[in-house]
Design a protein around this motif. Structure first.
Motif, PDB file in Angstrom:
ATOM      1  N   GLU A  84     -39.145  19.778  17.377  1.00 32.68           N
ATOM      2  CA  GLU A  84     -39.654  20.622  18.108  1.00 32.68           C
ATOM      3  C   GLU A  84     -38.382  21.795  18.296  1.00 32.68           C
ATOM      4  OE1 GLU A  84     -38.239  20.048  23.021  1.00 32.68           O
ATOM      5  OE2 GLU A  84     -38.698  18.359  22.077  1.00 32.68           O
ATOM      6  N   MET A  85     -37.492  21.581  17.953  1.00 28.88           N
ATOM      7  CA  MET A  85     -36.763  22.932  18.022  1.00 28.88           C
ATOM      8  C   MET A  85     -36.570  23.547  16.447  1.00 28.88           C
ATOM      9  SD  MET A  85     -32.917  20.953  18.424  1.00 28.88           S
ATOM     10  CE  MET A  85     -31.725  22.850  18.138  1.00 28.88           C
ATOM     11  N   LYS A  86     -37.416  23.254  15.840  1.00 30.46           N
ATOM     12  CA  LYS A  86     -37.437  23.974  14.612  1.00 30.46           C
ATOM     13  C   LYS A  86     -38.879  25.057  15.175  1.00 30.46           C
ATOM     14  CE  LYS A  86     -35.475  21.601  10.382  1.00 30.46           C
ATOM     15  NZ  LYS A  86     -36.305  21.287   9.186  1.00 30.46           N
ATOM     16  N   ASP A  87     -40.275  24.113  15.100  1.00 29.20           N
ATOM     17  CA  ASP A  87     -41.079  24.303  15.862  1.00 29.20           C
ATOM     18  C   ASP A  87     -40.722  25.696  16.912  1.00 29.20           C
ATOM     19  OD1 ASP A  87     -42.622  22.569  14.239  1.00 29.20           O
ATOM     20  OD2 ASP A  87     -42.445  21.738  16.385  1.00 29.20           O
ATOM     21  N   GLU A  88     -39.693  25.460  17.943  1.00 24.29           N
ATOM     22  CA  GLU A  88     -39.299  27.039  19.037  1.00 24.29           C
ATOM     23  C   GLU A  88     -39.020  27.300  18.385  1.00 24.29           C
ATOM     24  OE1 GLU A  88     -36.163  26.123  22.137  1.00 24.29           O
ATOM     25  OE2 GLU A  88     -37.909  24.524  22.991  1.00 24.29           O
ATOM     26  N   LYS A  89     -37.769  27.403  17.214  1.00 19.59           N
ATOM     27  CA  LYS A  89     -37.736  28.465  17.035  1.00 19.59           C
ATOM     28  C   LYS A  89     -39.013  29.668  15.472  1.00 19.59           C
ATOM     29  CE  LYS A  89     -33.689  29.775  13.126  1.00 19.59           C
ATOM     30  NZ  LYS A  89     -32.484  29.083  12.832  1.00 19.59           N
ATOM     31  N   GLU A  90     -39.540  29.338  15.284  1.00 24.14           N
ATOM     32  CA  GLU A  90     -40.843  29.398  14.048  1.00 24.14           C
ATOM     33  C   GLU A  90     -41.101  29.854  15.372  1.00 24.14           C
ATOM     34  OE1 GLU A  90     -42.922  30.780  11.198  1.00 24.14           O
ATOM     35  OE2 GLU A  90     -40.929  29.507  11.918  1.00 24.14           O
ATOM     36  N   GLU A  91     -41.803  29.272  16.748  1.00 25.32           N
ATOM     37  CA  GLU A  91     -42.810  30.593  17.588  1.00 25.32           C
ATOM     38  C   GLU A  91     -41.918  31.504  18.160  1.00 25.32           C
ATOM     39  OE1 GLU A  91     -43.971  29.199  22.409  1.00 25.32           O
ATOM     40  OE2 GLU A  91     -44.482  27.645  20.908  1.00 25.32           O
TER      41      GLU A  91
ATOM     42  N   THR B  60     -34.087  11.583  17.209  1.00 21.51           N
ATOM     43  CA  THR B  60     -33.095  12.731  16.526  1.00 21.51           C
ATOM     44  C   THR B  60     -34.235  13.918  15.038  1.00 21.51           C
ATOM     45  OG1 THR B  60     -31.435  11.145  15.954  1.00 21.51           O
ATOM     46  CG2 THR B  60     -31.460  13.159  14.516  1.00 21.51           C
ATOM     47  N   LYS B  61     -34.981  13.102  14.405  1.00 19.83           N
ATOM     48  CA  LYS B  61     -35.528  13.639  13.471  1.00 19.83           C
ATOM     49  C   LYS B  61     -37.546  14.680  14.924  1.00 19.83           C
ATOM     50  CE  LYS B  61     -35.648  11.898   9.491  1.00 19.83           C
ATOM     51  NZ  LYS B  61     -35.675  13.087   8.456  1.00 19.83           N
ATOM     52  N   ALA B  62     -37.767  13.862  15.723  1.00 15.82           N
ATOM     53  CA  ALA B  62     -38.415  15.103  16.749  1.00 15.82           C
ATOM     54  C   ALA B  62     -37.454  16.027  17.186  1.00 15.82           C
ATOM     55  CB  ALA B  62     -38.616  13.217  17.298  1.00 15.82           C
ATOM     56  N   LYS B  63     -36.398  15.838  17.567  1.00 16.33           N
ATOM     57  CA  LYS B  63     -35.679  16.600  18.856  1.00 16.33           C
ATOM     58  C   LYS B  63     -35.900  17.601  17.530  1.00 16.33           C
ATOM     59  CE  LYS B  63     -33.635  18.274  21.394  1.00 16.33           C
ATOM     60  NZ  LYS B  63     -33.921  19.441  22.795  1.00 16.33           N
TER      61      LYS B  63
ATOM     62  N   ARG C 245     -34.110   2.907  13.731  1.00 18.25           N
ATOM     63  CA  ARG C 245     -34.493   3.356  12.868  1.00 18.25           C
ATOM     64  C   ARG C 245     -35.210   4.378  14.970  1.00 18.25           C
ATOM     65  NH1 ARG C 245     -37.349  -1.463  10.272  1.00 18.25           N
ATOM     66  NH2 ARG C 245     -37.079  -0.816   8.163  1.00 18.25           N
ATOM     67  N   LYS C 246     -35.353   3.923  15.853  1.00 17.40           N
ATOM     68  CA  LYS C 246     -35.585   4.022  16.583  1.00 17.40           C
ATOM     69  C   LYS C 246     -34.388   5.463  16.692  1.00 17.40           C
ATOM     70  CE  LYS C 246     -38.011   0.635  20.317  1.00 17.40           C
ATOM     71  NZ  LYS C 246     -37.658   0.458  20.683  1.00 17.40           N
ATOM     72  N   ALA C 247     -33.640   5.729  16.645  1.00 20.12           N
ATOM     73  CA  ALA C 247     -32.805   6.895  17.336  1.00 20.12           C
ATOM     74  C   ALA C 247     -32.972   7.898  16.238  1.00 20.12           C
ATOM     75  CB  ALA C 247     -30.782   6.337  16.828  1.00 20.12           C
ATOM     76  N   MET C 248     -33.185   7.574  15.100  1.00 21.52           N
ATOM     77  CA  MET C 248     -33.557   8.408  13.874  1.00 21.52           C
ATOM     78  C   MET C 248     -34.951   9.085  14.123  1.00 21.52           C
ATOM     79  SD  MET C 248     -32.544   9.697  10.890  1.00 21.52           S
ATOM     80  CE  MET C 248     -32.100   8.630  10.725  1.00 21.52           C
TER      81      MET C 248
END
Length: 120
Positions: free
Chosen positions: A64-71, A58-61, A52-55
């Protein structure tokens, strides 16, 4: 000599299933089944927590990448809009300059800039 070569190489034998005897239900043509063990695939609580921690990491990363791309996308959009507004304003001033005196156009520009500053 050909018989020596044939005799020296071992012939691979297929694994044969040892007969278990007659089946009780009489369906000898069916393959024997393994016992049903519903809890066989369960893992320990600690292992599930680690997964669960690993998942979550992964979801947080990914987020973050999606937010960066949208920004980045939004930044490009606003830059384009600003560029269009400046272009329109420049064309408007050029059109005004055709009919008015140059100094009067400059005065109007300064006045409009002051008004924009007061509004925002």
């Amino acid at each position: 000599m050909s018989t020596d070569v044939a005799a020296s190489t071992p012939v691979p034998q297929a694994e044969t299933v040892q007969p278990q005897g007659m089946r009780k239900n009489g369906k000898q043509w069916h393959e024997p089944k393994a016992a049903f063990r519903p809890k066989a695939g369960n893992s320990t609580y600690e292992k599930r927590q680690e997964e669960r921690k690993a998942m979550a990491a992964t979801k947080a990363k990914e987020k973050e990448m999606k937010d960066e791309k949208e920004e980045e996308r939004q930044r490009r959009i606003t830059a384009l809009k600003e560029k269009r507004v400046k272009k329109e304003e420049k064309a408007r001033y050029e059109k005004m300059a055709e009919t008015m005196h140059k100094k009067r156009v400059e005065r109007l520009k300064r006045k409009e800039k002051r008004n924009k500053m007061l509004k925002s």
